[in-house]
Scaffold this active site. Sequence first.
Site, mmCIF file in Angstrom:
data_model
loop_
_atom_site.group_PDB
_atom_site.id
_atom_site.type_symbol
_atom_site.label_atom_id
_atom_site.label_comp_id
_atom_site.label_asym_id
_atom_site.label_seq_id
_atom_site.Cartn_x
_atom_site.Cartn_y
_atom_site.Cartn_z
ATOM 1 N N PHE B 163 0.816 -1.226 0.000
ATOM 2 C CA PHE B 163 0.000 0.000 0.000
ATOM 3 C C PHE B 163 0.840 1.262 0.000
ATOM 4 O O PHE B 163 0.371 2.323 -0.384
ATOM 5 C CB PHE B 163 -0.937 0.005 1.213
ATOM 6 C CG PHE B 163 -0.237 0.274 2.529
ATOM 7 C CD1 PHE B 163 0.068 1.578 2.907
ATOM 8 C CD2 PHE B 163 0.107 -0.752 3.392
ATOM 9 C CE1 PHE B 163 0.716 1.835 4.118
ATOM 10 C CE2 PHE B 163 0.756 -0.513 4.592
ATOM 11 C CZ PHE B 163 1.057 0.780 4.952
ATOM 12 N N GLU B 190 -4.865 -4.116 -1.731
ATOM 13 C CA GLU B 190 -6.319 -3.904 -1.632
ATOM 14 C C GLU B 190 -6.641 -2.654 -0.804
ATOM 15 O O GLU B 190 -7.794 -2.243 -0.728
ATOM 16 C CB GLU B 190 -7.001 -5.147 -1.033
ATOM 17 C CG GLU B 190 -6.659 -5.459 0.418
ATOM 18 C CD GLU B 190 -5.351 -6.253 0.571
ATOM 19 O OE1 GLU B 190 -4.536 -6.272 -0.377
ATOM 20 O OE2 GLU B 190 -5.162 -6.845 1.649
ATOM 21 N N CYS B 295 9.695 1.855 3.253
ATOM 22 C CA CYS B 295 10.653 0.841 3.700
ATOM 23 C C CYS B 295 12.063 1.414 3.783
ATOM 24 O O CYS B 295 12.971 0.772 4.297
ATOM 25 C CB CYS B 295 10.594 -0.404 2.829
ATOM 26 S SG CYS B 295 10.869 -0.086 1.111
ATOM 27 N N GLU B 395 9.604 -3.461 13.339
ATOM 28 C CA GLU B 395 9.222 -2.439 12.360
ATOM 29 C C GLU B 395 7.881 -1.830 12.773
ATOM 30 O O GLU B 395 6.887 -2.556 12.922
ATOM 31 C CB GLU B 395 9.106 -3.059 10.968
ATOM 32 C CG GLU B 395 8.766 -2.031 9.911
ATOM 33 C CD GLU B 395 8.687 -2.626 8.506
ATOM 34 O OE1 GLU B 395 8.131 -3.722 8.363
ATOM 35 O OE2 GLU B 395 9.193 -1.972 7.575
#
Lengths: 144, 495
Positions: B163, B190, B295, B395
């Site tokens: 996403f 999605e 990221c 994370e």
Amino acid sequence: MDPPELTNFGSLVRFALSLEDAAVSFFEGLATVVMGEELQGLVRELADQHRQRRKVLEQTRARVNEMILEPISGLDGGRYVFDAGPADRTEATARGVSLEETAARFYSESATVAKALLAEAARAFRKFGEDSARNAVRLRMAPR
Amino acid sequence: MGEATLLPEVKAHYGDLQNYVGGEWRTPRATEWLEDTNPATGQGIGRVPLSTKDDVDEAVQAALAAWEEWRETPPLSRARYLFTLRDLMEQRFEDLSRVIAQDNGKTIDEARGEVRRAIENVETACGIPSLMMGYSLEDGAAAGIDEEVLYQPLGVFAGISPFNFPAMVQFWFWPYAVATGNVWISKPSEQDPIVQTLIFELIEKAGFPPGVVNLVNGAKDTVNAILDHPDVKGVSFVGSSAVAKLIYSRAAASGKRVQAGGGAKNVLVVMPDAKLDKAISNMISSCYGCAGERCLAGSVVVGVGDVHVPLREKFTDAASRLKVGYGLDETVQMGPVISRTHQQRVFGFIDKGEEEGADVALDGREVKVSGYNGYFVGPTVLDGVTPDMTVAKEEIFGPVVSLFEADGLDDVIDLINRSPYGNAASIYTSSGKAAREFRYRVRAGNIGINLGVAAPMAYFPFSGMKNSFFGDLHPQGRDAIRFFTESKVVITRWL
């Protein structure tokens, strides 16, 4: 107008676009007010120049590099407040000069900030600043 | 300024999304649909079909039907479709960017940066006639026996993207896959798939032959159908490490090629000789850009030696001044996170950090954005974090930064190399020796020297090590060309 918030690259270009839109309308309007062929010609030329700048700004905005998008600080929006409302013949040229001087100040000061974000933006802003400074002088010198 | 600086949305609602298969827009067989929300407002802006195994098979069959003719299309002709697409993307640049800001939540500047990166990948793949060339050697095998290598496409590839970069990540993959003569299926996240629908409208307009590039919307079951399909030759993926590992294992088990990017815990190291003010501005962008959902985002900031105290003060002050709001307001510097669930997860990490003894120097849990009921988390700084704390290890994928203090560079390099992640790491220093030491010893795929977002350009691989990448060949650049082709060696003797 309220002082613009100049917080990031997008807001910098957005303000520049609003300045150019206002300048186009102002100089187009001015062309119908001022007397003398030379001054009318100059005012129309300036309207064209500001219209061209809009295209350059839109292209520049789309060249952004997300790797070096950093928040902007150090630009005081209060220094760039302008009045581009319709003017009568007596104050019209002076308002045009003031508008170009504000544009010159904005572009030359923000070119330094833009340099760290995008070389193309810095180049465009520097050129616009120089052109606006010249425009102010030409308007001041033009025969009424 | 608020309203005055708010850009208009392309549309308020995008309806029921469809799949693009075999050159046609098709309503999938899906019986389940998800509501796609604008993260700034919490309002629904589209419905996403959860495509079934049969929908995936239909796309694979359409791609297979197109493959032979596509691979016989000369590379230069294949590139011309990409040239056309590139121009169409430039024409719709602003719309694509605004849809990303609306659907993902990032700021319009960040969205424009994302679309630019997507276009750069198309531009790079346009060079396929050169990029795909093999090599040969006369008398390479023996006198009178020549040897050459050819790079050939394999067939159907699929890309499953996250996403956080709803437009760009698919472009790390498919322009190279298709340029090298393969056929493609995109499965976007999605959570924010709308921009891919716009992109596929441009793909259709660019005139790619039916079946060459296909779009299948869906979620987990759709992904599993791709992974298990016997006619899919390879899968490209970016997401969390846990899922990346799963994708790698499951796809590899059925003999597929896999490139699977995972999560990260990126460390930004500030040496005592760093140019602190410049470093702060850059680190703020790294840590809070895209609301930390990147990221390559910095999530741990380590001050080495005396620099820690001024670093903490200046960093916290700069973070506290960030303007949070709807990304379509051009003065906003940080948007919301992707969903209510994710917002609560990020809050949970801040709670956990506090429980484990971190000092919440800047608290983003109470942020309020006037006029919006979205999934906002304010910039957060946790000070006094130690390596054993949860926030130091896991994370978070949100605008939460853990500040550490270290005695020397060796300590920091050890800290980075002990982490299971190896996506990115950056150092701020004026010392060439320290920079070189860092570059040489750190086990992370993307290294920044005085740069907090070490994002490789399209013509370089997007690297990643340890649990941040599963596979051999990375997305983008020459790695991508090799991933999407097989080497064939031909040895020739004329008698």
